[in-house]
Design an enzyme around this catalytic site. Structure first.
Site, PDB file in Angstrom:
ATOM      1  N   TYR A  64      34.437 -10.442  53.429  1.00  0.00           N
ATOM      2  CA  TYR A  64      34.137 -10.466  51.992  1.00  0.00           C
ATOM      3  C   TYR A  64      32.671 -10.067  51.811  1.00  0.00           C
ATOM      4  CZ  TYR A  64      38.398 -13.379  51.632  1.00  0.00           C
ATOM      5  OH  TYR A  64      39.673 -13.877  51.717  1.00  0.00           O
ATOM      6  N   HIS A  66      42.582 -13.346  60.183  1.00  0.00           N
ATOM      7  CA  HIS A  66      42.757 -12.859  58.801  1.00  0.00           C
ATOM      8  C   HIS A  66      44.007 -11.988  58.670  1.00  0.00           C
ATOM      9  CE1 HIS A  66      40.099 -11.768  55.065  1.00  0.00           C
ATOM     10  NE2 HIS A  66      41.311 -12.118  54.723  1.00  0.00           N
ATOM     11  N   PRO A 123      46.347 -18.033  43.951  1.00  0.00           N
ATOM     12  CA  PRO A 123      47.344 -18.891  43.307  1.00  0.00           C
ATOM     13  C   PRO A 123      47.514 -18.601  41.812  1.00  0.00           C
ATOM     14  CG  PRO A 123      45.300 -20.098  43.623  1.00  0.00           C
ATOM     15  CD  PRO A 123      45.127 -18.782  44.333  1.00  0.00           C
ATOM     16  N   LEU A 124      46.531 -17.890  41.250  1.00  0.00           N
ATOM     17  CA  LEU A 124      46.621 -17.528  39.825  1.00  0.00           C
ATOM     18  C   LEU A 124      47.035 -16.066  39.676  1.00  0.00           C
ATOM     19  CD1 LEU A 124      43.319 -19.328  38.725  1.00  0.00           C
ATOM     20  CD2 LEU A 124      45.670 -20.145  38.419  1.00  0.00           C
ATOM     21  N   GLY A 125      47.643 -15.506  40.728  1.00  0.00           N
ATOM     22  CA  GLY A 125      48.063 -14.103  40.659  1.00  0.00           C
ATOM     23  C   GLY A 125      46.884 -13.193  40.350  1.00  0.00           C
ATOM     24  N   ARG A 126      45.753 -13.461  41.031  1.00  0.00           N
ATOM     25  CA  ARG A 126      44.510 -12.686  40.835  1.00  0.00           C
ATOM     26  C   ARG A 126      44.113 -12.666  39.353  1.00  0.00           C
ATOM     27  NH1 ARG A 126      43.347  -9.985  45.759  1.00  0.00           N
ATOM     28  NH2 ARG A 126      45.144  -9.819  47.125  1.00  0.00           N
TER      29      ARG A 126
HETATM   30  N1  LIG Z   1      43.731 -14.556  53.270  1.00  0.00           N
HETATM   31  C1  LIG Z   1      43.729 -13.506  52.490  1.00  0.00           C
HETATM   32  O1  LIG Z   1      44.140 -12.408  52.856  1.00  0.00           O
HETATM   33  C2  LIG Z   1      43.196 -13.634  51.085  1.00  0.00           C
HETATM   34  C3  LIG Z   1      43.403 -12.582  50.155  1.00  0.00           C
HETATM   35  C4  LIG Z   1      42.903 -12.760  48.861  1.00  0.00           C
HETATM   36  C5  LIG Z   1      42.223 -13.925  48.519  1.00  0.00           C
HETATM   37  N2  LIG Z   1      42.026 -14.891  49.452  1.00  0.00           N
HETATM   38  C6  LIG Z   1      41.301 -16.140  49.133  1.00  0.00           C
HETATM   39  O2  LIG Z   1      41.921 -16.788  48.021  1.00  0.00           O
HETATM   40  C7  LIG Z   1      40.947 -17.026  47.006  1.00  0.00           C
HETATM   41  C8  LIG Z   1      41.596 -17.020  45.643  1.00  0.00           C
HETATM   42  O3  LIG Z   1      42.308 -15.829  45.406  1.00  0.00           O
HETATM   43  P1  LIG Z   1      41.872 -14.743  44.322  1.00  0.00           P
HETATM   44  O4  LIG Z   1      40.468 -14.975  43.920  1.00  0.00           O
HETATM   45  O5  LIG Z   1      42.282 -13.433  44.885  1.00  0.00           O
HETATM   46  O6  LIG Z   1      42.897 -14.970  43.117  1.00  0.00           O
HETATM   47  P2  LIG Z   1      43.169 -16.113  42.042  1.00  0.00           P
HETATM   48  O7  LIG Z   1      42.496 -17.354  42.412  1.00  0.00           O
HETATM   49  O8  LIG Z   1      44.627 -16.076  41.867  1.00  0.00           O
HETATM   50  O9  LIG Z   1      42.508 -15.457  40.742  1.00  0.00           O
HETATM   51  C9  LIG Z   1      41.152 -15.202  40.607  1.00  0.00           C
HETATM   52  C10 LIG Z   1      40.945 -14.525  39.255  1.00  0.00           C
HETATM   53  O10 LIG Z   1      41.365 -15.412  38.222  1.00  0.00           O
HETATM   54  C11 LIG Z   1      40.297 -15.681  37.324  1.00  0.00           C
HETATM   55  N3  LIG Z   1      40.386 -17.105  36.977  1.00  0.00           N
HETATM   56  C12 LIG Z   1      40.215 -18.167  37.798  1.00  0.00           C
HETATM   57  N4  LIG Z   1      40.429 -19.321  37.134  1.00  0.00           N
HETATM   58  C13 LIG Z   1      40.737 -18.972  35.864  1.00  0.00           C
HETATM   59  C14 LIG Z   1      41.054 -19.719  34.715  1.00  0.00           C
HETATM   60  N5  LIG Z   1      41.112 -21.040  34.737  1.00  0.00           N
HETATM   61  N6  LIG Z   1      41.303 -19.028  33.558  1.00  0.00           N
HETATM   62  C15 LIG Z   1      41.248 -17.693  33.517  1.00  0.00           C
HETATM   63  N7  LIG Z   1      40.959 -16.923  34.588  1.00  0.00           N
HETATM   64  C16 LIG Z   1      40.701 -17.564  35.760  1.00  0.00           C
HETATM   65  C17 LIG Z   1      39.043 -15.305  38.062  1.00  0.00           C
HETATM   66  O11 LIG Z   1      38.073 -14.817  37.168  1.00  0.00           O
HETATM   67  P3  LIG Z   1      36.775 -15.673  36.717  1.00  0.00           P
HETATM   68  O12 LIG Z   1      35.781 -15.499  37.815  1.00  0.00           O
HETATM   69  O13 LIG Z   1      36.385 -15.016  35.455  1.00  0.00           O
HETATM   70  O14 LIG Z   1      37.219 -17.071  36.529  1.00  0.00           O
HETATM   71  C18 LIG Z   1      39.528 -14.169  38.967  1.00  0.00           C
HETATM   72  O15 LIG Z   1      39.516 -12.948  38.257  1.00  0.00           O
HETATM   73  C19 LIG Z   1      39.910 -15.926  47.235  1.00  0.00           C
HETATM   74  O16 LIG Z   1      38.671 -16.244  46.631  1.00  0.00           O
HETATM   75  C20 LIG Z   1      39.840 -15.890  48.742  1.00  0.00           C
HETATM   76  O17 LIG Z   1      39.004 -16.924  49.217  1.00  0.00           O
HETATM   77  C21 LIG Z   1      42.517 -14.761  50.712  1.00  0.00           C
END
Ligand SMILES: NC(=O)c1ccc[n+]([C@@H]2O[C@H](COP(=O)([O-])OP(=O)(O)OC[C@H]3O[C@@H](n4cnc5c(N)ncnc54)[C@H](OP(=O)(O)O)[C@@H]3O)[C@@H](O)[C@H]2O)c1
Length: 327
Positions: free
Chosen positions: A55, A123, A203-206
């Protein structure tokens, strides 16, 4: 803050913080703002922070290193190795060789400014290296105290079983949410059978499941999500009714759609820990507050039925991103 056991020796806050977006993928970075969000996460009781060497690359671990040094925080740190990429490029190769694992671990320890990583993930699985060899390499790092527990990301059930036979796997981290439920077919049942924790990423579908892309709005052109098949306008349009279903239940429960998405995941098993990512302090509060939302069995079943009836068009990643997924 409620806690959950990923395994009997790895207790973490029931909701973690995904830090990836603080470095790249979802827009420009702002370290000062991110450090404030990290501080706030700690104040709200989050004790489980998720990062990876790729990252940034490297920026995210350095940022967490700054945070840990400033707060001397007693937290569970999870990081990952195995995806090799250069700054500014998405193109990657996968490397799970034991000597590369060691070299990566030592570099991560340095960037994080710690002498121990609580949970160290592969990873992506490298099909060129038998998983048994990778696990033996990681087991040596456990023995030396450099890492506490071993995790695997996006692993297939067959590889997980082989890996666990060499050394206990403590957690699997795979995408899991109301619109990505592939893990339910074989990986989640195997985690339950073997006593392995499950960390639900994206978990929030990105962001999609929160409703923020609901009324025709899209991530910015430079945002990584614009490259994903699932986020192509024609595919997103088909799935907006899925968010309508979530929003309707949220209105009934007097909470936010994001909280329904997290409460649903938390209800799928007590070995499941979601790690929503955010750079926004208000979203962070909202996500932690999802722990208060309790969905009854009929509501959970109705929600599953309603979302299952809506087809999810488009792969989760491009072919480049699919390297090592379900391997
Ligand atoms: N192992 C793997 O291959 C892998 C791949 C992807 C991700 N990950 C890990 O999983 C973590 C979480 O996944 P992710 O960040 O991809 O997706 P996510 O948590 O599903 O969604 C993140 C997005 O949602 C927004 N968001 C968060 N909370 C919100 C809320 N309450 N209301 C409205 N929007 C909200 C964030 O924007 P704002 O900043 O504006 O809140 C961001 O754009 C990553 O940070 C990473 O550590 C791991």
């Amino acid at each position: 803050m409620q806690t959950r056991n990923l395994t009997s020796t790895l207790n973490v806050s029931a909701i973690g913080l995904g830090c990836m977006g603080m470095s790249e993928f979802y827009g420009p970075r702002n370290d000062e703002a991110s450090l404030k969000v990290l501080d706030k996460a700690l104040d709200l009781g989050i004790r489980f922070f998720d990062t990876a060497d790729m990252y940034g690359p490297w920026h995210n671990e350095e940022l967490l290193g700054k945070f840990i040094a400033s707060r001397k925080a007693d937290v569970r740190l999870a990081t990952k190795f195995g995806i090799v990429r250069r700054p500014g490029e998405y193109r990657r190769s996968i490397n799970n060789a034991p000597d590369y694992a060691r070299q990566s671990c030592e570099a991560s320890l340095k960037r994080l400014g710690v002498d121990h990583i609580d949970l160290y993930y592969v990873h992506r699985v490298d099909t060129g290296v038998p998983i048994e060899e990778t696990m033996q390499g990681l087991a040596a790092l456990v023995k030396e105290g450099k890492i506490g527990h071993i995790g695997l990301c996006e692993v297939s059930a067959a590889t997980l079983r082989r890996a666990h036979a060499v050394h206990p796997v403590s957690a699997v981290q795979t995408e899991y949410s109301l619109w990505s439920r592939e893990a339910e077919s074989s990986v989640l049942p195997l985690c339950r059978e073997l006593g392995i924790g499950f960390v639900a990423y994206s978990p929030l579908g990105r962001g999609f499941l929160t409703g923020r892309f609901q009324h025709g709005s899209m991530p910015a052109d430079s945002d990584f999500r614009r490259t994903l098949p699932r986020f192509q306008p024609e595919n997103l349009a088909q799935k907006r009714s899925l968010v309508d279903v979530i929003a309707a239940l949220a209105a009934q429960q007097q909470c936010q759609p994001s909280q329904i998405a997290l409460a649903w995941l938390l209800a799928q098993g007590d070995n499941i820990v979601p790690i929503p990512g955010t750079c926004n302090p208000l979203h962070l509060e909202e996500n932690v507050d999802a722990l208060r939302v309790r969905l009854a069995v009929p509501e959970l079943e109705a929600l599953r039925q309603a979302v299952s009836a809506i087809p999810v068009a488009g792969e989760r990643y491009t072919p480049e991103g699919m390297k090592g997924v379900n391997a």
